[in-house]
Design a protein around this motif. Sequence first.
Motif, PDB file in Angstrom:
ATOM      1  N   GLY A   1       0.766  -1.201  -0.036  1.00  0.00           N
ATOM      2  CA  GLY A   1       0.032   0.137  -0.030  1.00  0.00           C
ATOM      3  C   GLY A   1       0.896   1.257   0.085  1.00  0.00           C
ATOM      4  N   GLN A   2       1.937   1.223   0.619  1.00  0.00           N
ATOM      5  CA  GLN A   2       2.718   2.664   0.832  1.00  0.00           C
ATOM      6  C   GLN A   2       4.012   2.432  -0.072  1.00  0.00           C
ATOM      7  N   ALA A   3       4.653   1.289  -0.418  1.00  0.00           N
ATOM      8  CA  ALA A   3       5.644   1.352  -1.418  1.00  0.00           C
ATOM      9  C   ALA A   3       5.781   0.255  -2.035  1.00  0.00           C
ATOM     10  N   GLY A   4       6.530   0.177  -3.270  1.00  0.00           N
ATOM     11  CA  GLY A   4       6.896  -0.917  -4.163  1.00  0.00           C
ATOM     12  C   GLY A   4       8.276  -0.872  -4.436  1.00  0.00           C
ATOM     13  N   PHE A   5       9.055  -1.930  -4.320  1.00  0.00           N
ATOM     14  CA  PHE A   5      10.551  -2.112  -4.487  1.00  0.00           C
ATOM     15  C   PHE A   5      10.955  -3.249  -5.605  1.00  0.00           C
ATOM     16  N   TRP A   6      11.750  -2.740  -6.392  1.00  0.00           N
ATOM     17  CA  TRP A   6      11.979  -3.651  -7.724  1.00  0.00           C
ATOM     18  C   TRP A   6      13.575  -4.072  -7.771  1.00  0.00           C
ATOM     19  N   TRP A   7      13.851  -5.188  -7.927  1.00  0.00           N
ATOM     20  CA  TRP A   7      15.350  -5.404  -7.970  1.00  0.00           C
ATOM     21  C   TRP A   7      15.814  -4.832  -9.388  1.00  0.00           C
ATOM     22  N   SER A   8      17.268  -4.769  -9.737  1.00  0.00           N
ATOM     23  CA  SER A   8      17.898  -4.747 -11.048  1.00  0.00           C
ATOM     24  C   SER A   8      18.639  -5.917 -10.941  1.00  0.00           C
ATOM     25  N   ALA A   9      19.258  -6.261 -12.139  1.00  0.00           N
ATOM     26  CA  ALA A   9      20.244  -7.359 -12.081  1.00  0.00           C
ATOM     27  C   ALA A   9      21.716  -6.711 -11.976  1.00  0.00           C
TER      28      ALA A   9
ATOM     29  N   SER B   1      26.108  -3.462  -7.118  1.00  0.00           N
ATOM     30  CA  SER B   1      26.615  -2.253  -6.687  1.00  0.00           C
ATOM     31  C   SER B   1      27.783  -2.527  -5.937  1.00  0.00           C
ATOM     32  N   THR B   2      27.925  -3.641  -5.300  1.00  0.00           N
ATOM     33  CA  THR B   2      28.936  -3.980  -4.257  1.00  0.00           C
ATOM     34  C   THR B   2      28.779  -5.596  -4.112  1.00  0.00           C
ATOM     35  N   ALA B   3      29.637  -6.072  -3.564  1.00  0.00           N
ATOM     36  CA  ALA B   3      29.707  -7.841  -3.585  1.00  0.00           C
ATOM     37  C   ALA B   3      28.324  -8.113  -2.794  1.00  0.00           C
ATOM     38  N   SER B   4      27.903  -7.224  -2.054  1.00  0.00           N
ATOM     39  CA  SER B   4      26.747  -7.512  -1.023  1.00  0.00           C
ATOM     40  C   SER B   4      25.519  -6.569  -1.234  1.00  0.00           C
ATOM     41  N   THR B   5      25.517  -5.771  -2.491  1.00  0.00           N
ATOM     42  CA  THR B   5      24.526  -5.026  -2.816  1.00  0.00           C
ATOM     43  C   THR B   5      24.128  -5.079  -4.288  1.00  0.00           C
ATOM     44  N   ALA B   6      22.911  -4.561  -4.509  1.00  0.00           N
ATOM     45  CA  ALA B   6      22.534  -4.380  -5.789  1.00  0.00           C
ATOM     46  C   ALA B   6      21.542  -3.223  -5.908  1.00  0.00           C
ATOM     47  N   TRP B   7      21.578  -2.552  -7.317  1.00  0.00           N
ATOM     48  CA  TRP B   7      20.561  -1.458  -7.509  1.00  0.00           C
ATOM     49  C   TRP B   7      19.229  -1.898  -7.470  1.00  0.00           C
ATOM     50  N   SER B   8      18.266  -0.907  -7.129  1.00  0.00           N
ATOM     51  CA  SER B   8      16.885  -1.275  -7.084  1.00  0.00           C
ATOM     52  C   SER B   8      16.133   0.000  -7.434  1.00  0.00           C
ATOM     53  N   ARG B   9      14.888  -0.210  -7.575  1.00  0.00           N
ATOM     54  CA  ARG B   9      13.981   0.914  -7.949  1.00  0.00           C
ATOM     55  C   ARG B   9      12.964   1.204  -6.536  1.00  0.00           C
ATOM     56  N   THR B  10      12.471   1.998  -6.533  1.00  0.00           N
ATOM     57  CA  THR B  10      11.317   2.298  -5.338  1.00  0.00           C
ATOM     58  C   THR B  10      10.166   3.317  -5.977  1.00  0.00           C
ATOM     59  N   LEU B  11       9.178   2.960  -5.582  1.00  0.00           N
ATOM     60  CA  LEU B  11       8.039   4.099  -5.803  1.00  0.00           C
ATOM     61  C   LEU B  11       7.320   4.163  -4.369  1.00  0.00           C
TER      62      LEU B  11
ATOM     63  N   LYS C   1       5.485  10.127  -2.828  1.00  0.00           N
ATOM     64  CA  LYS C   1       6.642  10.682  -3.790  1.00  0.00           C
ATOM     65  C   LYS C   1       6.257  10.821  -5.206  1.00  0.00           C
ATOM     66  N   ALA C   2       7.116  11.724  -5.889  1.00  0.00           N
ATOM     67  CA  ALA C   2       6.706  11.907  -7.346  1.00  0.00           C
ATOM     68  C   ALA C   2       7.670  11.352  -8.312  1.00  0.00           C
ATOM     69  N   THR C   3       8.663  10.854  -7.962  1.00  0.00           N
ATOM     70  CA  THR C   3       9.777  10.377  -8.630  1.00  0.00           C
ATOM     71  C   THR C   3       9.962   8.706  -8.525  1.00  0.00           C
ATOM     72  N   LEU C   4      10.578   8.276  -9.681  1.00  0.00           N
ATOM     73  CA  LEU C   4      11.165   6.917  -9.462  1.00  0.00           C
ATOM     74  C   LEU C   4      12.316   6.861  -8.841  1.00  0.00           C
ATOM     75  N   ILE C   5      12.540   6.149  -7.691  1.00  0.00           N
ATOM     76  CA  ILE C   5      13.643   6.451  -6.878  1.00  0.00           C
ATOM     77  C   ILE C   5      14.741   5.317  -7.135  1.00  0.00           C
ATOM     78  N   ARG C   6      15.886   5.573  -7.417  1.00  0.00           N
ATOM     79  CA  ARG C   6      16.975   4.768  -7.609  1.00  0.00           C
ATOM     80  C   ARG C   6      17.722   4.425  -6.154  1.00  0.00           C
ATOM     81  N   SER C   7      17.844   3.135  -5.705  1.00  0.00           N
ATOM     82  CA  SER C   7      18.422   3.215  -4.694  1.00  0.00           C
ATOM     83  C   SER C   7      19.812   4.037  -4.191  1.00  0.00           C
ATOM     84  N   THR C   8      19.946   4.290  -2.887  1.00  0.00           N
ATOM     85  CA  THR C   8      21.146   5.255  -2.618  1.00  0.00           C
ATOM     86  C   THR C   8      22.149   4.004  -2.160  1.00  0.00           C
TER      87      THR C   8
END
Length: 368
Positions: A318-326, A329-339, A343-350
Amino acid sequence: MLKNFTFTKMEKKIQIRRKGFMGRIIPIVLIAVLFSVTFQSCQKDESILNAAPGGQLKSASISTVSQSSSISTVLITNLISKINGYVTKGELQSGIANALVSKLKNVIKSVDKGNEKPAMNQLQAVINQVDGLVGSDTIDTTIGNGIIFDIRALAGENPTYTDPRDGKVYKTIKIGDQIWMAENLAYLPSVNSLILSGTKPYYYVNGYWGTNTADAKATDNYKTYGVLYNWPAAKTASPEGWHLPSDAEWTQLANYLIDNGYGVYKDIYIAKALAATTSWWGSRINATIGYDLSSNNSSGFTALPGGGLLGHALIRPGQAGFWWSATESTASTAWSRTLRYVKATLIRSTQDEYKDKWMGFSVRCIRN
């Protein structure tokens, strides 16, 4: 002399009193002026946030921006590469492949000349040929149906796709030169409660704490939002012919929407264009996902707020959606997207949040 002295002394007292009075009144006047300016500025900002649709600013309702149905020559070129790949792997006869490729190249020529109607007819001729080859067992059924699907998709028909692993039927959407599933992936070979790992694949259903896949699939959250995957599971969850989008492919999607007028108030405010018209929490802030849900989803992407698994804490649907990318970012992390609904933008993980591979996010597949 005494009178003059007394008068002068009294005059000085009066002057001092005047200065004291003015010293008090001037700051009061300045404060009042500053308050008035600030109040007017706040009113102006508020009017921008709450401007009615149809004003000078871009309206929150952008139904006039329609999904382009034009034929994508980029996707035709991709299809030609696929067909040649089948030949290389020995899965398709070179003579058949050459005939199909020749016709597809003619389609590109027609599109480049602006002759879209003849191009559509040419594509239909290719579909008819492939369908006949499948019917006569001259071409593998999976390959033939895949070619037909790709042709219909690149022409903007948005055909459905059936996952052969579980029979799940997915809506699809063509956005620019990309073909996306218009639903979250729901492939669930197993289900886990709160076992966390950044190296082994694990699958979760938001709000379900058991290990029975049938029970998990019976929940409303599964039916609406699909499955949450840790990154190792997300990497391998897509059906054949599809894949987990890279960070660059997510950026390509965002840039297409920004460049083609899908933003609300500002070009980068594309969240509403991606978000579904249902299931999101409400918001009073204009241009955000939760403000007037009926004006969402002009792109057809239909992003739903499936929440996420962040450690042993769940973000509720209801409040947010998170989606993986392939993309790692590091050995233990990967980029994702959040809505997010506010918010009004498609958020790239920090660099330090929403990236750990053991987290549970949704998956949106993109066509190979």
